[in-house]
Design an enzyme around this catalytic site. Structure first.
Site, PDB file in Angstrom:
ATOM      1  N   MET A 161       0.810  -1.204   0.000  1.00  0.00           N
ATOM      2  CA  MET A 161       0.000   0.000   0.000  1.00  0.00           C
ATOM      3  C   MET A 161       0.851   1.264   0.000  1.00  0.00           C
ATOM      4  O   MET A 161       0.545   2.234  -0.712  1.00  0.00           O
ATOM      5  CB  MET A 161      -0.925  -0.006   1.216  1.00  0.00           C
ATOM      6  CG  MET A 161      -2.050  -1.021   1.146  1.00  0.00           C
ATOM      7  SD  MET A 161      -3.306  -0.579  -0.074  1.00  0.00           S
ATOM      8  CE  MET A 161      -4.196   0.676   0.817  1.00  0.00           C
TER       9      MET A 161
ATOM     10  N   ARG B  75       0.638   4.094  -2.692  1.00  0.00           N
ATOM     11  CA  ARG B  75       0.181   5.446  -2.364  1.00  0.00           C
ATOM     12  C   ARG B  75       1.055   6.502  -3.017  1.00  0.00           C
ATOM     13  O   ARG B  75       0.546   7.511  -3.513  1.00  0.00           O
ATOM     14  CB  ARG B  75       0.123   5.610  -0.840  1.00  0.00           C
ATOM     15  CG  ARG B  75      -1.067   4.880  -0.243  1.00  0.00           C
ATOM     16  CD  ARG B  75      -1.054   4.804   1.266  1.00  0.00           C
ATOM     17  NE  ARG B  75      -2.297   4.195   1.735  1.00  0.00           N
ATOM     18  CZ  ARG B  75      -2.558   3.872   2.993  1.00  0.00           C
ATOM     19  NH1 ARG B  75      -1.647   4.094   3.935  1.00  0.00           N
ATOM     20  NH2 ARG B  75      -3.720   3.326   3.332  1.00  0.00           N
TER      21      ARG B  75
ATOM     22  N   TYR C 161      -9.112   5.488  -4.006  1.00  0.00           N
ATOM     23  CA  TYR C 161      -8.499   4.178  -3.799  1.00  0.00           C
ATOM     24  C   TYR C 161      -7.123   4.272  -3.150  1.00  0.00           C
ATOM     25  O   TYR C 161      -6.559   5.344  -3.003  1.00  0.00           O
ATOM     26  CB  TYR C 161      -8.506   3.329  -5.058  1.00  0.00           C
ATOM     27  CG  TYR C 161      -7.771   3.760  -6.292  1.00  0.00           C
ATOM     28  CD1 TYR C 161      -8.090   3.186  -7.512  1.00  0.00           C
ATOM     29  CD2 TYR C 161      -6.751   4.697  -6.277  1.00  0.00           C
ATOM     30  CE1 TYR C 161      -7.419   3.523  -8.675  1.00  0.00           C
ATOM     31  CE2 TYR C 161      -6.076   5.040  -7.435  1.00  0.00           C
ATOM     32  CZ  TYR C 161      -6.401   4.451  -8.617  1.00  0.00           C
ATOM     33  OH  TYR C 161      -5.731   4.783  -9.755  1.00  0.00           O
ATOM     34  N   GLU C 162      -6.623   3.093  -2.718  1.00  0.00           N
ATOM     35  CA  GLU C 162      -5.393   2.974  -1.919  1.00  0.00           C
ATOM     36  C   GLU C 162      -5.470   3.767  -0.620  1.00  0.00           C
ATOM     37  O   GLU C 162      -4.490   4.325  -0.142  1.00  0.00           O
ATOM     38  CB  GLU C 162      -4.164   3.401  -2.732  1.00  0.00           C
ATOM     39  CG  GLU C 162      -4.005   2.711  -4.059  1.00  0.00           C
ATOM     40  CD  GLU C 162      -4.015   1.196  -3.958  1.00  0.00           C
ATOM     41  OE1 GLU C 162      -3.734   0.655  -2.870  1.00  0.00           O
ATOM     42  OE2 GLU C 162      -4.331   0.542  -4.967  1.00  0.00           O
ATOM     43  N   GLY C 163      -6.645   3.787  -0.019  1.00  0.00           N
ATOM     44  CA  GLY C 163      -6.865   4.543   1.213  1.00  0.00           C
ATOM     45  C   GLY C 163      -7.356   5.927   0.873  1.00  0.00           C
ATOM     46  O   GLY C 163      -6.634   6.724   0.280  1.00  0.00           O
TER      47      GLY C 163
END
Length: 472
Positions: A220, A224, A352-354
């Site tokens: 992740m 990010r 997305y990706e947090g």
């Protein structure tokens, strides 16, 4: 995949572009991540939906490099680095989005492997026809796992099980049950994947049992920063399209002569705003990757910069794409103008990706407390001389004052000021980066001045918001 994508991907991997930052023994070129960032910016400008496939393969490679066994690396690593096989992340479930601890996919031990059962959604490039095989990295829970995120494990689940020679063999017990119809990134298959219709999908543990979150964050954190670079590339593409249109479109008069719209002051303001934002985004992305390249020496700085890169750069990508439409007017709003696609594509980036809210919570809840809360102050001390020289000392002072206020409150009380604080931190750092660029190249000074006059005050306003909330 759409017509031409398989051919483009074949040329991409034959050129060696997939493996730039990875070890030579695995088929890569061992180049710095900062170099990889500069090049992937170009791919994202060309076609962000296409670049998503190498991005996710890159994340799978990182997981294997840091947590895979020697046997797993021997079978999978070189094929992923060369791009012959691609990677995908299976994290999200219908009932468990950002709340990863609520996942229900289960894993059952069976000899030297595991059987995986469950359903995942939003699996980007979870299935496609550009590569020989797809390596899915799947979060699942063992029967004796503790609740929440502490009980999650990560498994490598290939679409086609490698045979005794390491080549794609029989089909694993998994299937793509559909692809999403989305606002943007239409050429990127966002899949729903079901594991274990029959005997269970064969999976192999990455790392240790119940240690999946550590492995997941290896992927992740890589992604990010990569998503921030997506925002940078997409913003550059939108800006160049708007600038070209503005320099060609004749509309109205100034002092009796017909002019292109780039000469109108408000259009010029929008174009310069976009240019300044992109220059700052580029600095964020490259500085963060340079910190990654420094390894342990830069690890804490990379950790602090990661939520800024992901959140601030992707929010700015949406702003720049929207402004590009505004510059082009009606031609921007219709599909024939081209920039509407960039606006649609950009909108996924803060999600997305947090989500960017999660990035802000990560900043105020974890990253501000690195080294016992000393790291940001170490950086402020390093930046003070530059800030004094470039006339933004007061801005840095506002960031310092606000940081002291935020750190004086318990983590649980920082949630509702997290996003304003991230915007303040990133906004001041953007001013510093642009000033640094102006010091290196005097032709860049007007861009720094423009940012300080037009955009920095908006970031500094967040300091007042935070103060009013935490010190009413």
């Amino acid at each position: 995949m759409p017509s031409g994508y398989k051919e483009a991907y074949r040329q991409f991997i034959e050129g060696g572009w997939n493996g730039l930052p990875f070890p030579e023994h695995a088929g890569g070129q061992a180049l710095p991540w900062a170099v990889n960032a500069a090049i992937t910016e170009i791919w994202n400008s060309a076609n962000m939906a296409f670049q998503l496939c190498p991005l996710l393969t890159q994340a799978a490679i990182e997981a294997l490099l840091h947590h895979g066994t020697e046997e797993q690396q021997a079978i999978y690593l070189e094929k992923l680095v060369r791009g012959i096989w691609t990677g995908a992340m299976c994290l999200t479930e219908p009932q468990a989005g950002s709340d990863v601890g609520a996942l229900r996919t289960r894993a059952e031990r069976q000899g030297d492997h595991y059987r995986i059962f469950g359903d995942k959604v939003y699996v980007t490039f979870g299935d496609h026809d550009m590569a020989e095989n797809i390596v899915l990295l799947v979060l699942a829970r063992l029967p004796d796992a503790p609740p929440g995120t502490r009980g999650i494990s990560l498994f490598l689940v290939p679409k086609l099980l490698p045979d005794e020679n390491g080549e794609p063999g029989r089909r694993n017990d998994l299937r793509c049950t559909g692809t999403e119809s989305k606002l943007g990134i239409h050429a990127s298959p966002t899949c729903a994947v079901t594991f274990g219709d029959n005997e269970g999908a064969t999976g192999y543990l990455i790392g240790v049992e119940h240690g999946g979150m550590r492995c997941m964050f290896t992927m992740m954190n890589n992604c990010r920063i990569a998503v921030g670079i997506e925002g940078l590339g997409l913003a550059e593409r939108a800006y160049l399209a708007a600038r070209a249109y503005a320099n060609d479109r004749v509309q109205g008069q100034i002092e009796g002569r017909a002019v292109v719209i780039a000469e109108h002051s408000d259009v010029a303001r929008m174009l310069t705003t976009m240019e300044a934002q992109i220059a700052a985004m580029r600095a964020f992305c490259y500085v963060a990757c340079a910190a990654v390249d420094r390894g342990k020496d830069g690890a804490d700085r990379a950790a602090l910069l990661t939520p800024l890169v992901k959140a601030w750069c992707t929010d700015r990508a949406c702003d720049v794409a929207s402004t590009a439409i505004q510059v082009m007017g009606g031609m921007g709003y219709i599909e024939a103008g081209g920039v509407a696609q960039y606006y649609r594509d950009a909108r996924i980036l803060p999600i997305y990706e947090g989500t960017n809210g999660i990035q802000a919570l990560d900043l105020v809840g974890r990253k501000l407390d690195i080294e016992g809360g000393r790291l940001p102050w170490t950086l402020f001390d390093e930046w003070r001389e530059e800030a004094d020289a470039s006339g933004i000392a007061a801005a840095l002072g506002a960031l310092e004052k606000t940081t002291r206020l935020v750190q004086s409150h318990p983590i649980g009380d920082r949630g509702d000021i997290a996003v304003p604080y991230l915007d303040l931190f990133a906004g001041v750092l953007a001013a510093l980066f642009l000033a640094r660029g102006g010091a290196a190249d005097p032709s860049r000074l007007p861009l720094s001045t423009f940012y300080n006059q037009r955009l920095l005050p908006k970031a500094l306003a967040e300091a007042e918001v935070i103060s009013s909330v935490l010190s009413p």
